[in-house]
Design a protein around this motif. Structure first.
Motif, short mmCIF file in Angstrom:
data_model
loop_
_atom_site.label_atom_id
_atom_site.label_comp_id
_atom_site.label_asym_id
_atom_site.label_seq_id
_atom_site.Cartn_x
_atom_site.Cartn_y
_atom_site.Cartn_z
N MET A 1 0.85 -1.21 0.00
CA MET A 1 0.00 0.00 0.00
C MET A 1 0.88 1.25 0.00
N ASP A 2 0.59 2.21 -0.89
CA ASP A 2 1.30 3.48 -0.89
C ASP A 2 0.82 4.33 0.27
N ARG A 3 1.74 4.72 1.13
CA ARG A 3 1.41 5.54 2.29
C ARG A 3 2.00 6.93 2.14
N ILE A 4 1.28 7.90 2.65
CA ILE A 4 1.78 9.27 2.68
C ILE A 4 2.46 9.47 4.03
N VAL A 5 3.76 9.72 4.01
CA VAL A 5 4.51 9.91 5.26
C VAL A 5 4.69 11.41 5.49
N ASP A 6 4.20 11.87 6.62
CA ASP A 6 4.28 13.29 6.97
C ASP A 6 5.25 13.45 8.13
N ILE A 7 6.26 14.27 7.92
CA ILE A 7 7.24 14.54 8.98
C ILE A 7 6.97 15.94 9.51
N SER A 8 6.41 16.04 10.70
CA SER A 8 5.99 17.34 11.22
C SER A 8 6.59 17.68 12.57
N THR A 9 7.34 16.78 13.19
CA THR A 9 7.97 17.07 14.48
C THR A 9 9.35 17.68 14.26
N ILE A 16 18.41 5.92 5.98
CA ILE A 16 18.04 4.68 5.31
C ILE A 16 18.77 3.52 5.97
N TYR A 17 18.02 2.45 6.24
CA TYR A 17 18.65 1.26 6.81
C TYR A 17 17.95 0.02 6.28
N ARG A 18 18.66 -0.75 5.47
CA ARG A 18 18.17 -2.04 4.96
C ARG A 18 16.76 -1.97 4.38
N LEU A 35 10.58 1.32 2.48
CA LEU A 35 10.60 2.22 1.33
C LEU A 35 9.55 1.84 0.30
N ASP A 36 9.32 0.55 0.14
CA ASP A 36 8.35 0.09 -0.85
C ASP A 36 6.92 0.46 -0.51
N ASP A 37 6.67 0.85 0.75
CA ASP A 37 5.31 1.21 1.19
C ASP A 37 5.05 2.71 1.08
N ILE A 38 6.07 3.49 0.70
CA ILE A 38 5.92 4.95 0.71
C ILE A 38 5.44 5.43 -0.66
N GLY A 39 4.34 6.19 -0.65
CA GLY A 39 3.84 6.79 -1.87
C GLY A 39 4.33 8.21 -2.06
N ALA A 40 4.55 8.93 -0.97
CA ALA A 40 5.09 10.29 -1.01
C ALA A 40 5.55 10.64 0.39
N LEU A 41 6.50 11.56 0.47
CA LEU A 41 6.98 12.03 1.76
C LEU A 41 6.79 13.54 1.81
N ILE A 42 6.16 14.01 2.89
CA ILE A 42 5.86 15.42 3.04
C ILE A 42 6.57 15.95 4.29
N SER A 51 20.05 12.27 5.52
CA SER A 51 21.26 11.77 4.87
C SER A 51 21.06 11.87 3.36
N HIS A 52 22.13 12.06 2.63
CA HIS A 52 22.04 12.16 1.17
C HIS A 52 21.39 10.92 0.59
N ASN A 53 21.65 9.79 1.20
CA ASN A 53 21.13 8.52 0.69
C ASN A 53 19.61 8.47 0.72
N VAL A 54 18.98 9.25 1.61
CA VAL A 54 17.52 9.28 1.67
C VAL A 54 16.95 9.73 0.33
N PHE A 55 17.48 10.81 -0.22
CA PHE A 55 16.97 11.33 -1.49
C PHE A 55 17.24 10.37 -2.64
N ILE A 56 18.41 9.72 -2.61
CA ILE A 56 18.75 8.77 -3.67
C ILE A 56 17.79 7.60 -3.67
N ARG A 57 17.57 7.01 -2.52
CA ARG A 57 16.72 5.82 -2.44
C ARG A 57 15.25 6.15 -2.71
N LEU A 58 14.78 7.29 -2.21
CA LEU A 58 13.40 7.68 -2.50
C LEU A 58 13.21 7.93 -3.99
N ALA A 59 14.20 8.57 -4.62
CA ALA A 59 14.12 8.82 -6.06
C ALA A 59 14.11 7.50 -6.84
#
Length: 336
Positions: A1-9, A16-18, A35-42, A51-59
């Motif tokens: 399922m694609d989930r919308i992850v909201d980071i607000s804190t 990224i880890y495994r 990562l496979d469950d994420i539809g978008a990150l807000i 970490s730079h790797n976050v943007f690479i893996r999400l892309a």
């Protein structure tokens, strides 16, 4: 399922880890999601680090990252460059689409939007004798190629007072109702952006929106028919006294992506219908024929309960009032 992850804190760190997106506070992990469950990150939070790797893996996973201002409106989206194996061919067809085709596509989009606005007003209208939705329904019959008569704006002048009262003004910088709408539209924009990426289309080349400063004109075009679902959730939240942006209302608005709707292939969540919708746009560019695919219209009772499960608004009786040819949302993920 694609989930919308909201980071607000405030003060969180993303890594990224495994195969998981991890969220840490003061160097201690407080949450993770595959990562496979994420539809978008807000991202709304102050002091957020990555970490730079976050943007690479999400892309790599075709996940758009939406950066928001304090009014919850998106100000930037990080868009994956590689989205679809037919991307170059699709983008060429998109760029070379003739104006008459784009005008026909825009006509279908505006007709669907105003039809959905009329349906929402009908669903929420307690006084059956007033039938205030009919004035909007009549406008749908006047939409021409390219919406040359600007029926969209004419409908908006009728729609907003009917929905939120005569004193309401739609203002991206406003508080309360407008903030809830901003947040809901941010969710919707991210869902549409990802679907466009997956369909091999370029977000800048819009059908109608062509502001030189808007890098996501096509996403703004394609989200138009689905905006009334956000409006329905916000209306229902306000009806039960939930007027502020907080953890609860964010969770409810984030549920937009998984609201079940009927379509030509059966019942599917909103994000699947939007994927089909954007794919039909890509096919229209490929074939030169304007044939957009919309979900079916939800019932009045579904619209009255949208976003308000477990509240007094959900106690309305169910009845078989589903009709029409056009529609959207219900469970996301919020990391606080």
């Amino acid at each position: 399922m694609d989930r919308i992850v909201d980071i607000s804190t405030d003060g969180l760190h993303l890594g990224i880890y495994r195969g998981f997106l991890t969220v840490a506070k003061d160097k201690e992990e407080v949450g993770r999601i595959a990562l496979d469950d994420i539809g978008a990150l807000i991202a709304h939070a102050h002091g957020l680090t990555w970490s730079h790797n976050v943007f690479i893996r999400l892309a790599e996973n075709k996940v758009p990252v939406v950066l928001c201002a304090q009014n919850h409106a998106p100000i930037a989206i990080i868009w994956p460059l590689e989205g679809h194996y037919h991307q170059a061919k699709r983008m060429q067809a998109q760029a070379e689409a003739p104006l008459p085709l784009k005008k026909q596509l825009w006509k279908q989009i505006i007709t669907a939007k105003v039809t959905m606005q009329a349906r929402l007003i009908e669903a929420l209208d307690k006084t059956t004798k007033s039938q205030s939705h009919k004035s909007l329904t009549m406008l749908t019959r006047r939409v021409r190629s390219g919406d040359s008569q600007n029926i969209e704006a004419q409908a908006a002048r009728k729609y907003w007072p009917l929905l939120f009262g005569s004193d309401f003004r739609r203002d991206r910088n406003g508080d309360s109702t407008n903030s809830l709408l901003n947040y809901g539209y941010t969710i919707l924009r991210s869902i549409v952006s990802r679907a466009l990426c997956a369909s091999g289309l370029h977000p800048t080349l819009g059908l109608f929106h062509s502001n030189n400063y808007n890098a996501f004109a096509l996403a703004d075009d394609m989200m138009e028919p689905f905006r009334p679902y956000v409006d329905a959730i916000v209306h229902n939240l306000i009806k039960v006294g939930k007027t502020e942006i907080n953890t609860e209302t964010k969770q409810i608005l984030t549920s937009l992506s998984t609201f079940d709707l009927e379509g030509i292939e059966g019942v599917s969540p909103l994000f699947i219908h939007i994927n089909r919708f954007t794919h039909s746009l890509a096919t229209s560019f490929d074939t030169g024929q304007a044939k957009l695919v919309f979900p079916l219209m939800p019932s009045n009772s579904e619209l009255r309960r949208l976003g308000c499960e477990g509240t007094e608004a959900a106690a309305l009786p169910e009845h078989n009032d589903r009709d029409g040819a056009f529609a959207l949302p219900a469970t996301g993920t919020i990391m606080e």
